[in-house]
Design an enzyme around this catalytic site. Structure first.
Site, short mmCIF file in Angstrom:
data_model
loop_
_atom_site.label_atom_id
_atom_site.label_comp_id
_atom_site.label_asym_id
_atom_site.label_seq_id
_atom_site.Cartn_x
_atom_site.Cartn_y
_atom_site.Cartn_z
N HIS A 62 6.11 6.23 4.47
CA HIS A 62 6.84 5.21 5.24
C HIS A 62 8.36 5.41 5.07
O HIS A 62 9.15 4.58 5.49
CB HIS A 62 6.50 3.80 4.76
CG HIS A 62 5.07 3.40 4.96
ND1 HIS A 62 4.41 3.58 6.15
CD2 HIS A 62 4.18 2.77 4.13
CE1 HIS A 62 3.18 3.09 6.04
NE2 HIS A 62 3.01 2.61 4.82
N ARG B 68 5.03 1.01 16.84
CA ARG B 68 4.18 0.04 17.54
C ARG B 68 5.03 -1.13 17.98
O ARG B 68 6.08 -1.39 17.36
CB ARG B 68 3.12 -0.44 16.54
CG ARG B 68 2.09 -1.34 17.09
CD ARG B 68 1.16 -1.83 15.99
NE ARG B 68 0.01 -2.49 16.58
CZ ARG B 68 -0.92 -3.13 15.90
NH1 ARG B 68 -0.84 -3.17 14.58
NH2 ARG B 68 -1.93 -3.71 16.50
N ARG C 111 -8.24 -4.84 11.24
CA ARG C 111 -8.30 -6.26 11.59
C ARG C 111 -8.77 -6.39 13.04
O ARG C 111 -9.94 -6.55 13.30
CB ARG C 111 -6.93 -6.91 11.37
CG ARG C 111 -6.93 -8.43 11.45
CD ARG C 111 -5.54 -8.99 11.27
NE ARG C 111 -4.60 -8.50 12.26
CZ ARG C 111 -4.30 -9.14 13.39
NH1 ARG C 111 -4.86 -10.29 13.66
NH2 ARG C 111 -3.45 -8.62 14.26
N GLY D 237 -7.10 -4.26 15.76
CA GLY D 237 -6.90 -2.95 16.38
C GLY D 237 -6.61 -3.03 17.87
O GLY D 237 -7.08 -2.19 18.65
P1 A3P Z 1 -3.98 -5.19 13.51
O1 A3P Z 1 -3.63 -5.93 12.28
O2 A3P Z 1 -3.12 -5.57 14.67
O3 A3P Z 1 -5.43 -5.22 13.85
P2 A3P Z 1 -1.50 0.46 9.29
O4 A3P Z 1 -2.62 1.44 9.35
O5 A3P Z 1 -0.17 1.07 9.60
O6 A3P Z 1 -1.54 -0.36 8.09
O7 A3P Z 1 -1.73 -0.51 10.54
C1 A3P Z 1 -2.81 -1.38 10.57
C2 A3P Z 1 -3.10 -1.76 12.00
O8 A3P Z 1 -3.76 -0.67 12.67
C3 A3P Z 1 -4.04 -2.95 12.08
O9 A3P Z 1 -3.65 -3.64 13.25
C4 A3P Z 1 -5.39 -2.26 12.22
O10 A3P Z 1 -6.39 -3.08 12.74
C5 A3P Z 1 -5.04 -1.11 13.15
N1 A3P Z 1 -5.98 0.00 13.07
C6 A3P Z 1 -6.59 0.50 11.97
N2 A3P Z 1 -7.40 1.50 12.31
C7 A3P Z 1 -7.33 1.66 13.64
C8 A3P Z 1 -7.96 2.54 14.58
N3 A3P Z 1 -8.83 3.45 14.18
N4 A3P Z 1 -7.64 2.41 15.88
C9 A3P Z 1 -6.75 1.48 16.28
N5 A3P Z 1 -6.13 0.60 15.45
C10 A3P Z 1 -6.41 0.70 14.14
#
Ligand code: A3P
Length: 320
Positions: free
Chosen positions: A134, A156, A286, A288
């Site tokens: 990050h 995003r 969560r 996605g």
């Molecule tokens: P939401 O909280 O909006 O659902 P990071 O991986 O950077 O921590 O980001 C997490 C976010 O990516 C979460 O968003 C999660 O649900 C989503 N996410 C995780 N896996 C995913 C996938 N395979 N496809 C799309 N979104 C995904």
């Protein structure tokens, strides 16, 4: 890990305690280092970032995946891992693919956790080595920028990132942290007082770097990736130097990767267990979805976020 963190803290504490400090994310102290805010005493902290910056050695064949937290890190890691290693796992039972067994964060380690961990990861002995981080562009270890390796950046819609942060923070099982309301999270997000904030500056720097050298830095958005994921995966594979052959496309390999890395499949694989202490595997999955913020932010909150985004991204071709 705890031991190494203490060591790093001892080494850098005198330095960073003199840096600007604020009360930030989950009422923790955050310190500013090179224009961005960090917590302390954690894998993703000011100590580990300085240590990575000072000691990490990149190799020219490495691939880096960089994001702001909550911008789809888990997904893009899975996609890059699946693309780059597809030949290696071609003949194994699909149920034994590492992404069917482990959290994508285990398959592609963070530089920040790698530096404090003694546990071997998939990276060891593999070429190309895959890492994620990050860390802001300006703070990347020099050797990453000088080695000419490839870097994928994904951002995003900040409103979805904000809501995702909010749920992530409150799901952490480390009870020493204070729970937050969405209003408090908005306040912290806007000021940038959370790990690796401010969001907008992070995105802008990688966007600029990508426009200056698009062959080495690929700039993606979560939203764009969601629309016709298969064609974006092909583009990603080309950028990474692992293009799909016509035969692979005809045999459905691209679609297989899209499915393997889909939210539904990964969520199911990661429904149990912990990624790290206090952080369950399912914390990363969560909703996605794109645009989920509409169900959580008031009109006033939306306006605040839109105004800043408009001001900060003015003149840039970043759309969500
Ligand atoms: P939401 O909280 O909006 O659902 P990071 O991986 O950077 O921590 O980001 C997490 C976010 O990516 C979460 O968003 C999660 O649900 C989503 N996410 C995780 N896996 C995913 C996938 N395979 N496809 C799309 N979104 C995904």
């Amino acid at each position: 890990e705890k031991k190494i963190l203490t060591l790093l803290s001892d080494r850098y504490k005198e330095k960073f305690t003199k840096f600007p400090r604020e009360k930030g994310w989950m009422s923790e102290d955050v310190y500013m280092y090179q224009g961005f805010w960090y917590i302390t005493d954690h894998a993703f902290s000011i100590e580990t970032v300085i240590a990575v910056q000072e000691s990490f050695q990149a190799q020219s064949t490495d691939i880096y995946i960089v994001t702001q937290p909550k911008c789809g890190t888990t997904w893009i890691k899975a996609l890059v891992f699946a693309i780059v290693n597809r030949t290696k796992y071609k003949n194994i039972n699909p149920l034994n693919h590492p992404l069917k067994l482990y959290n994508p964060h285990k398959c592609v380690p963070f530089l920040e956790t790698e530096i404090i961990s003694n546990v071997p990861t998939y990276v060891h002995g593999n070429s190309p080595r895959l890492f994620s981080s990050h860390i802001p562009y300006r703070t990347l270890p020099k050797s990453i920028l000088e080695s000419g390796c490839r870097l994928v950046y994904m951002c995003r819609n900040p409103k979805d990132a904000l809501v995702s942060w909010f749920y992530f923070a409150n799901k952490l099982t480390d009870k020493s942290r204070t729970q937050m309301t969405i209003g408090e999270m908005l306040n912290v997000f806007v000021k940038g007082f959370l790990p690796y904030g401010p969001y907008w500056d992070h995105v802008k720097e990688y966007h600029k770097a990508s426009s200056e050298d698009p062959t080495k830095i690929l700039f993606l958005t979560y939203e764009d990736m969601k629309v016709d994921t298969a064609s974006k995966v092909k583009r990603l594979a080309e950028f990474l130097g692992f293009p799909f052959t016509e035969k692979e496309v005809a045999n459905g390999v691209v679609d297989e990767i899209v499915t393997l890395c889909s939210f539904e499949i990964l969520k199911e694989v990661n429904k149990n267990g912990d990624y790290r202490k206090g952080m369950a595997n399912n914390t990363f999955f969560r909703e996605g979805k794109v645009g989920g913020w509409r169900n959580y932010l008031t009109n006033e909150m939306t306006q605040i976020m839109d105004d800043i985004t408009m001001e900060k991204f003015h003149g840039l071709d970043i759309s969500f």
